[in-house]
Write a protein that holds these residues in place. Structure first.
Motif, PDB file in Angstrom:
ATOM      1  N   GLU A   1       0.801  -1.298   0.115  1.00 45.62           N
ATOM      2  CA  GLU A   1       0.086  -0.051   0.249  1.00 45.62           C
ATOM      3  C   GLU A   1       0.631   1.671   0.226  1.00 45.62           C
ATOM      4  O   GLU A   1       0.226   1.887  -0.883  1.00 45.62           O
ATOM      5  CB  GLU A   1      -1.373  -0.049   0.961  1.00 45.62           C
ATOM      6  CG  GLU A   1      -1.855   1.085   1.334  1.00 45.62           C
ATOM      7  CD  GLU A   1      -3.051   0.675   0.733  1.00 45.62           C
ATOM      8  OE1 GLU A   1      -3.693   1.409   0.448  1.00 45.62           O
ATOM      9  OE2 GLU A   1      -3.305  -0.126   0.125  1.00 45.62           O
ATOM     10  N   LEU A   2       2.463   1.382   0.429  1.00 42.45           N
ATOM     11  CA  LEU A   2       3.345   2.288   0.773  1.00 42.45           C
ATOM     12  C   LEU A   2       3.502   2.310  -0.795  1.00 42.45           C
ATOM     13  O   LEU A   2       4.314   3.561  -0.669  1.00 42.45           O
ATOM     14  CB  LEU A   2       3.866   1.948   1.804  1.00 42.45           C
ATOM     15  CG  LEU A   2       3.435   2.306   3.135  1.00 42.45           C
ATOM     16  CD1 LEU A   2       5.005   1.481   3.968  1.00 42.45           C
ATOM     17  CD2 LEU A   2       3.345   3.621   3.269  1.00 42.45           C
TER      18      LEU A   2
ATOM     19  N   ILE B   1      -1.718   4.782   6.121  1.00 42.97           N
ATOM     20  CA  ILE B   1      -1.756   3.145   6.547  1.00 42.97           C
ATOM     21  C   ILE B   1      -1.511   2.480   7.381  1.00 42.97           C
ATOM     22  O   ILE B   1      -1.981   1.301   7.622  1.00 42.97           O
ATOM     23  CB  ILE B   1      -0.929   3.174   5.281  1.00 42.97           C
ATOM     24  CG1 ILE B   1      -1.089   3.781   3.919  1.00 42.97           C
ATOM     25  CG2 ILE B   1      -0.559   1.805   4.637  1.00 42.97           C
ATOM     26  CD1 ILE B   1       0.247   4.192   2.974  1.00 42.97           C
ATOM     27  N   ALA B   2      -0.946   2.780   8.683  1.00 44.81           N
ATOM     28  CA  ALA B   2      -0.874   2.130   9.477  1.00 44.81           C
ATOM     29  C   ALA B   2      -2.156   1.326  10.044  1.00 44.81           C
ATOM     30  O   ALA B   2      -2.344   0.187  10.516  1.00 44.81           O
ATOM     31  CB  ALA B   2       0.002   2.650  10.777  1.00 44.81           C
TER      32      ALA B   2
ATOM     33  N   ASP C   1      -0.418   2.109  17.142  1.00 45.68           N
ATOM     34  CA  ASP C   1       0.308   2.587  17.568  1.00 45.68           C
ATOM     35  C   ASP C   1       1.478   2.957  16.224  1.00 45.68           C
ATOM     36  O   ASP C   1       2.046   1.699  15.961  1.00 45.68           O
ATOM     37  CB  ASP C   1       0.913   1.557  18.282  1.00 45.68           C
ATOM     38  CG  ASP C   1       1.886   2.339  19.981  1.00 45.68           C
ATOM     39  OD1 ASP C   1       3.051   3.082  18.566  1.00 45.68           O
ATOM     40  OD2 ASP C   1       2.264   1.628  20.644  1.00 45.68           O
ATOM     41  N   LEU C   2       1.647   4.169  16.011  1.00 49.49           N
ATOM     42  CA  LEU C   2       2.787   4.307  14.911  1.00 49.49           C
ATOM     43  C   LEU C   2       4.238   3.445  15.024  1.00 49.49           C
ATOM     44  O   LEU C   2       5.094   3.011  14.174  1.00 49.49           O
ATOM     45  CB  LEU C   2       2.595   5.550  14.947  1.00 49.49           C
ATOM     46  CG  LEU C   2       3.318   6.278  13.074  1.00 49.49           C
ATOM     47  CD1 LEU C   2       3.714   5.031  11.797  1.00 49.49           C
ATOM     48  CD2 LEU C   2       3.400   7.732  12.775  1.00 49.49           C
ATOM     49  N   TYR C   3       4.522   3.475  16.526  1.00 60.23           N
ATOM     50  CA  TYR C   3       5.978   3.513  16.740  1.00 60.23           C
ATOM     51  C   TYR C   3       5.394   1.883  16.332  1.00 60.23           C
ATOM     52  O   TYR C   3       6.864   1.463  15.867  1.00 60.23           O
ATOM     53  CB  TYR C   3       6.175   3.737  18.657  1.00 60.23           C
ATOM     54  CG  TYR C   3       7.068   2.911  18.746  1.00 60.23           C
ATOM     55  CD1 TYR C   3       8.818   3.624  18.495  1.00 60.23           C
ATOM     56  CD2 TYR C   3       7.045   1.683  19.722  1.00 60.23           C
ATOM     57  CE1 TYR C   3      10.179   3.640  19.192  1.00 60.23           C
ATOM     58  CE2 TYR C   3       8.526   1.859  20.522  1.00 60.23           C
ATOM     59  CZ  TYR C   3       9.642   2.415  19.804  1.00 60.23           C
ATOM     60  OH  TYR C   3      10.829   1.917  20.325  1.00 60.23           O
ATOM     61  N   LEU C   4       4.795   1.344  16.775  1.00 62.96           N
ATOM     62  CA  LEU C   4       4.949  -0.609  17.156  1.00 62.96           C
ATOM     63  C   LEU C   4       4.686  -0.968  15.547  1.00 62.96           C
ATOM     64  O   LEU C   4       5.334  -1.727  14.666  1.00 62.96           O
ATOM     65  CB  LEU C   4       3.283  -1.250  17.743  1.00 62.96           C
ATOM     66  CG  LEU C   4       3.522  -2.375  17.679  1.00 62.96           C
ATOM     67  CD1 LEU C   4       4.340  -3.227  18.096  1.00 62.96           C
ATOM     68  CD2 LEU C   4       1.995  -2.526  18.399  1.00 62.96           C
ATOM     69  N   PHE C   5       3.826   0.143  14.813  1.00 65.69           N
ATOM     70  CA  PHE C   5       4.194  -0.498  13.164  1.00 65.69           C
ATOM     71  C   PHE C   5       5.017  -0.172  12.677  1.00 65.69           C
ATOM     72  O   PHE C   5       5.570  -1.205  11.645  1.00 65.69           O
ATOM     73  CB  PHE C   5       2.876   0.286  12.611  1.00 65.69           C
ATOM     74  CG  PHE C   5       2.801   0.170  11.150  1.00 65.69           C
ATOM     75  CD1 PHE C   5       2.473  -0.844  10.356  1.00 65.69           C
ATOM     76  CD2 PHE C   5       3.805   1.351  10.513  1.00 65.69           C
ATOM     77  CE1 PHE C   5       2.781  -0.614   8.698  1.00 65.69           C
ATOM     78  CE2 PHE C   5       3.992   1.215   8.859  1.00 65.69           C
ATOM     79  CZ  PHE C   5       3.468   0.374   8.815  1.00 65.69           C
ATOM     80  N   SER C   6       6.027   0.719  13.191  1.00 68.17           N
ATOM     81  CA  SER C   6       7.238   1.334  12.483  1.00 68.17           C
ATOM     82  C   SER C   6       8.412   0.346  12.713  1.00 68.17           C
ATOM     83  O   SER C   6       9.438  -0.411  12.401  1.00 68.17           O
ATOM     84  CB  SER C   6       7.896   1.968  12.687  1.00 68.17           C
ATOM     85  OG  SER C   6       7.103   3.496  11.852  1.00 68.17           O
ATOM     86  N   ARG C   7       8.230  -0.131  14.304  1.00 63.24           N
ATOM     87  CA  ARG C   7       9.041  -1.237  14.274  1.00 63.24           C
ATOM     88  C   ARG C   7       8.926  -2.907  14.299  1.00 63.24           C
ATOM     89  O   ARG C   7       9.922  -3.396  13.649  1.00 63.24           O
ATOM     90  CB  ARG C   7       9.203  -1.847  16.091  1.00 63.24           C
ATOM     91  CG  ARG C   7      10.101  -2.314  16.685  1.00 63.24           C
ATOM     92  CD  ARG C   7       9.883  -2.223  18.244  1.00 63.24           C
ATOM     93  NE  ARG C   7       8.630  -2.843  18.646  1.00 63.24           N
ATOM     94  CZ  ARG C   7       8.029  -2.887  20.034  1.00 63.24           C
ATOM     95  NH1 ARG C   7       9.306  -2.312  21.157  1.00 63.24           N
ATOM     96  NH2 ARG C   7       7.017  -3.502  20.296  1.00 63.24           N
ATOM     97  N   GLN C   8       7.373  -3.291  13.943  1.00 63.24           N
ATOM     98  CA  GLN C   8       7.196  -4.169  13.402  1.00 63.24           C
ATOM     99  C   GLN C   8       7.541  -4.612  12.098  1.00 63.24           C
ATOM    100  O   GLN C   8       8.335  -5.428  11.637  1.00 63.24           O
ATOM    101  CB  GLN C   8       5.679  -4.690  13.735  1.00 63.24           C
ATOM    102  CG  GLN C   8       5.707  -4.798  14.567  1.00 63.24           C
ATOM    103  CD  GLN C   8       4.447  -6.015  15.473  1.00 63.24           C
ATOM    104  OE1 GLN C   8       3.699  -5.421  14.329  1.00 63.24           O
ATOM    105  NE2 GLN C   8       4.068  -6.678  16.137  1.00 63.24           N
TER     106      GLN C   8
END
Length: 292
Positions: free
Chosen positions: A246-247, A257-258, A265-272
């Motif tokens: 999707e990005l 998108i997250a 949680d954007l931080y969790l999305f970015s980390r995973q």
């Protein structure tokens, strides 16, 4: 740079153009054969059911693959295939495509890559198959390159290099347990289709178990034998890979998108995302597809 770096550079570069030559999905006949040949394009087989055997490379290396498995051939690699067992049904995707780049050479790319126990590649192959049927456009080219990179990354991740070989050759380094029941091809197909239809919902392992008519405990055990990871980890991987796709296609922000794929949680999305894709979402969007 690991062997096969030329292919990785091609698939990472926004300047690379993907030109599908042949795109197919079929159940082949028992008398199916591919006689010894050399092609000027990349060749990708995603084996969903059955097994194949054959020879690869200048030294006529013999090999055998059993589904689920992937075989990736660079241009100029000699090969010949036949069914691994007479009268055994074989279901596979097969793709031939060319890569062109204004600066990077295609000749001299990695030889051949193969990996067993890669059932998660099926949904990427299906999406490539669908995208390749669309009319030519720059967007389609980006989508095809994205999907090929994800498949290539899966195979490389599941493989290891055999040093001292005349060809660049990979195979799976850590095998899954051989004993015990695994999910059938039909069950895997049901799971991928269920996730595709419901990717924007917060799916649970219990819902997956219900989809294939198994108890949650038993499903968890056979799922891990099949995919090598837990159902929950697999669901996270699916959501991340759909988000990566999707990005490419959407101008929406990373946070939008997250959230679309169930990450509040954007931080969790970015980390995973970084754990699975190897880079942050913003870096992926910029590096892979030249987005600002």
């Amino acid at each position: 740079m690991h062997p096969g770096g030329i292919t990785e550079q091609l698939l990472l570069s926004p300047q690379t153009q993907i030109h599908p030559v042949l795109t197919g999905f079929q159940q082949v006949r028992p008398d199916w054969r591919i006689h010894l040949r050399v092609l000027p394009e990349y060749l990708l087989y995603v084996l969903l059911k059955g097994g194949i055997r054959g020879i690869l490379g200048n030294d006529r290396r013999q090999f055998r693959l059993r589904a689920p498995a992937v075989l990736w051939l660079a241009p100029g690699i000699s090969h010949a295939f036949s069914p691994a067992a007479e009268m055994s049904p074989i279901v596979l995707y097969h793709f031939r495509f060319r890569c062109t780049h204004p600066e990077l050479p295609v000749s001299g790319a990695d030889g051949f890559i193969m990996a067993h126990e890669l059932p998660q590649t099926e949904h990427l192959a299906r999406r490539y198959y669908d995208a390749a049927q669309q009319p030519f456009s720059s967007d389609r080219g980006h989508v095809l390159r994205c999907l090929l990179f994800l498949i290539y990354r899966d195979v490389i991740t599941a493989s290891f290099n055999l040093p001292g070989e005349p060809e660049t050759f990979f195979r799976k380094g850590k095998r899954l347990p051989a004993k015990g029941t695994k999910l059938s091809w039909n069950q895997r197909h049901l799971l991928f289709e269920y996730v595709r239809r419901n990717i924007h919902r917060r799916l649970t392992p219990a819902q997956l178990a219900e989809e294939v008519c198994l108890s949650p405990d038993y499903f968890s055990r056979v799922f891990r034998r099949t995919f090598g990871i837990s159902p929950r980890s697999w669901l996270t991987r699916q959501r991340i890979e759909y988000a990566a796709h999707e990005l490419l296609q959407s101008p929406d922000s990373v946070s939008q998108i997250a959230e679309r794929f169930g990450f509040q949680d954007l931080y969790l999305f970015s980390r995973q995302f970084k754990q699975i894709m190897g880079m942050a979402p913003s870096e992926w969007r910029k590096r892979e597809f030249g987005s600002s």
